[in-house]
Write an enzyme that holds these catalytic residues in place. Sequence first.
Site, PDB file in Angstrom:
ATOM      1  CE  LYS A 139      -6.149  -1.418   8.707  1.00 57.39           C
ATOM      2  NZ  LYS A 139      -7.166  -2.244   7.979  1.00 57.39           N
ATOM      3  CE1 TYR A 194      -5.993   3.035   7.086  1.00 60.60           C
ATOM      4  CE2 TYR A 194      -3.699   3.712   7.100  1.00 60.60           C
ATOM      5  CZ  TYR A 194      -4.670   2.780   6.773  1.00 60.60           C
ATOM      6  OH  TYR A 194      -4.319   1.607   6.150  1.00 60.60           O
ATOM      7  CB  THR A 240      -1.338  -0.276   7.664  1.00 59.90           C
ATOM      8  OG1 THR A 240      -0.330   0.687   7.426  1.00 59.90           O
ATOM      9  CG2 THR A 240      -2.162   0.244   8.830  1.00 59.90           C
ATOM     10  CG  ASP A 241       4.083   0.329   7.189  1.00 59.19           C
ATOM     11  OD1 ASP A 241       3.028   0.952   6.946  1.00 59.19           O
ATOM     12  OD2 ASP A 241       5.142   0.516   6.539  1.00 59.19           O
ATOM     13  CD  GLU A 242       0.018   4.723   7.104  1.00 54.33           C
ATOM     14  OE1 GLU A 242      -0.447   5.690   7.719  1.00 54.33           O
ATOM     15  OE2 GLU A 242      -0.120   4.554   5.878  1.00 54.33           O
TER      16      GLU A 242
HETATM   17  N1  LIG Z   1      -2.894   0.534   0.211  1.00 55.27           N
HETATM   18  C1  LIG Z   1      -1.862   0.302   1.002  1.00 55.27           C
HETATM   19  O1  LIG Z   1      -0.736   0.728   0.704  1.00 55.27           O
HETATM   20  C2  LIG Z   1      -2.026  -0.527   2.254  1.00 55.27           C
HETATM   21  C3  LIG Z   1      -0.881  -0.918   2.963  1.00 55.27           C
HETATM   22  C4  LIG Z   1      -1.033  -1.715   4.095  1.00 55.27           C
HETATM   23  C5  LIG Z   1      -2.282  -2.101   4.511  1.00 55.27           C
HETATM   24  N2  LIG Z   1      -3.394  -1.698   3.811  1.00 55.27           N
HETATM   25  C6  LIG Z   1      -4.711  -2.169   4.282  1.00 55.27           C
HETATM   26  O2  LIG Z   1      -5.219  -3.025   3.267  1.00 55.27           O
HETATM   27  C7  LIG Z   1      -6.637  -2.944   3.204  1.00 55.27           C
HETATM   28  C8  LIG Z   1      -7.066  -2.597   1.784  1.00 55.27           C
HETATM   29  O3  LIG Z   1      -6.455  -1.352   1.395  1.00 55.27           O
HETATM   30  P1  LIG Z   1      -6.754  -0.697  -0.018  1.00 55.27           P
HETATM   31  O4  LIG Z   1      -5.615   0.196  -0.328  1.00 55.27           O
HETATM   32  O5  LIG Z   1      -7.147  -1.746  -0.968  1.00 55.27           O
HETATM   33  O6  LIG Z   1      -8.022   0.205   0.359  1.00 55.27           O
HETATM   34  P2  LIG Z   1      -9.078   0.898  -0.596  1.00 55.27           P
HETATM   35  O7  LIG Z   1      -9.476   2.155   0.090  1.00 55.27           O
HETATM   36  O8  LIG Z   1      -8.587   0.950  -1.997  1.00 55.27           O
HETATM   37  O9  LIG Z   1     -10.314  -0.128  -0.586  1.00 55.27           O
HETATM   38  C9  LIG Z   1     -11.126  -0.313   0.535  1.00 55.27           C
HETATM   39  C10 LIG Z   1     -12.369  -1.070   0.099  1.00 55.27           C
HETATM   40  O10 LIG Z   1     -13.180  -1.282   1.261  1.00 55.27           O
HETATM   41  C11 LIG Z   1     -14.513  -0.959   0.940  1.00 55.27           C
HETATM   42  N3  LIG Z   1     -15.193  -0.514   2.178  1.00 55.27           N
HETATM   43  C12 LIG Z   1     -14.936   0.609   2.877  1.00 55.27           C
HETATM   44  N4  LIG Z   1     -15.761   0.689   3.936  1.00 55.27           N
HETATM   45  C13 LIG Z   1     -16.522  -0.429   3.929  1.00 55.27           C
HETATM   46  C14 LIG Z   1     -17.545  -0.938   4.766  1.00 55.27           C
HETATM   47  N5  LIG Z   1     -17.943  -0.251   5.839  1.00 55.27           N
HETATM   48  N6  LIG Z   1     -18.115  -2.112   4.456  1.00 55.27           N
HETATM   49  C15 LIG Z   1     -17.728  -2.809   3.345  1.00 55.27           C
HETATM   50  N7  LIG Z   1     -16.776  -2.381   2.514  1.00 55.27           N
HETATM   51  C16 LIG Z   1     -16.164  -1.201   2.801  1.00 55.27           C
HETATM   52  C17 LIG Z   1     -14.422   0.143  -0.092  1.00 55.27           C
HETATM   53  O11 LIG Z   1     -15.617   0.255  -0.858  1.00 55.27           O
HETATM   54  C18 LIG Z   1     -13.231  -0.301  -0.922  1.00 55.27           C
HETATM   55  O12 LIG Z   1     -13.621  -1.168  -1.962  1.00 55.27           O
HETATM   56  C19 LIG Z   1      -7.030  -1.878   4.227  1.00 55.27           C
HETATM   57  O13 LIG Z   1      -7.454  -2.539   5.392  1.00 55.27           O
HETATM   58  C20 LIG Z   1      -5.755  -1.094   4.471  1.00 55.27           C
HETATM   59  O14 LIG Z   1      -5.734  -0.580   5.780  1.00 55.27           O
HETATM   60  C21 LIG Z   1      -3.291  -0.924   2.694  1.00 55.27           C
END
Ligand SMILES: NC(=O)c1ccc[n+]([C@@H]2O[C@H](COP(=O)([O-])OP(=O)(O)OC[C@H]3O[C@@H](n4cnc5c(N)ncnc54)[C@H](O)[C@@H]3O)[C@@H](O)[C@H]2O)c1
Length: 354
Positions: free
Chosen positions: A168, A164, A139-141
Amino acid sequence: MVKTILVTGGAGFIGSNFIPYFLEKYPEYNIMNLDTLTYAGNLENLREVENHPRYKFIKGNICNRELVEYVFKEYNIMGVIHFAAESHVDNSIANPGVFIETNVYGTYTLIDVARNFWMESPFRYKNDYEGCRFHHISTDEVYGSLGETGFFTENTPYAPNSPYSASKASADMIVRSYFKTYGLNTVITNCSNNYGPKQHNEKLIPTIIRSALNEDPIPIYGDGRNIRDWLYVLDHCRGIDLVFHKGKPGEVYNIGGRNEKTNIEIANKICEVLDKLKPRRNGRSYKELITFVDDRPGHDRRYAIDASKIKSELGWKAKENFESGIVKTVKWYLKKIIKEDNGNISNTTHINAK
Ligand SMILES: NC(=O)c1ccc[n+]([C@@H]2O[C@H](COP(=O)([O-])OP(=O)(O)OC[C@H]3O[C@@H](n4cnc5c(N)ncnc54)[C@H](O)[C@@H]3O)[C@@H](O)[C@H]2O)c1
């Protein structure tokens, strides 16, 4: 030869947009989705592929080394795209421990198993596994907060402010070290805020839509002037695809749409779209429901990504603009909420607006 790629966290928001996209585009891959189905994971999001011949789901935790080793061996994993994470900043403030466990220890477990499975010693891959890649989704965070000007580049020093983003950032560092120390073929993508279908109710955009439709106050933190750089989720998926296939080993790529919006702009825009698509019974605007609530502690003021590297080196470009993307998104949630209402479960899915 068909290769099996391990996708972690595929039942979450971005993973469940990515898997159908990837399956359709690449007939040469099987996809193994490993997800422990926390509150954020939902297999409903993957209905469209559940019977796909090249897709398989395994319920399991990335921290469980024995299980991860079994998956690599049993399915001969030839690449990893690692989405699994605890992803909600507010939850990380209330309960940081699980963020460290999944995001740090889980990433370590996964990458360490990959290294052992693919490599025989530092900088030497086993025969048949040459080039197998570990792609870490970040993430950009991790870069912290910006003032009124400037952008995050891949060279911006890390300055995470929430548990968080700190978890990351730690995971990013572990991935970096596996490239430097062992020569593992890694790539990292740091993306800005995503929006689109299938996002969990707790996040900003679904919260605004549900609150409005329930005639509840639409909660906006602080003065509503915090800025995020919004990207339509499928544009993120296309960026991941490009980096996974064409990114240079060991490199980091920022992905963002140059779509800076304050939270209050987002709320106003969604209310305007809803006013057209599903007008209130009283004929007034949903904007009336917007309510400012106490700010999140340590709330980063502004994020904005400079995506020139992925654009110039890999030819990535966002296809969706915010105006059309937000209408698509609102329509998707409206359809979902109407379906839930018809199934008479709307009362049990009351949103956690804060
Ligand atoms: N949503 C955003 O805007 C955004 C932006 C940049 C980066 N990201 C990154 O992208 C990735 C996905 O984000 P998202 O928004 O889809 O998240 P989300 O919270 O919607 O989904 C996370 C998934 O991971 C699974 N999970 C959590 N802990 C787990 C574990 N210990 N073992 C196996 N599975 C596990 C959960 O069941 C869920 O299905 C993350 O790594 C997040 O940091 C998200």
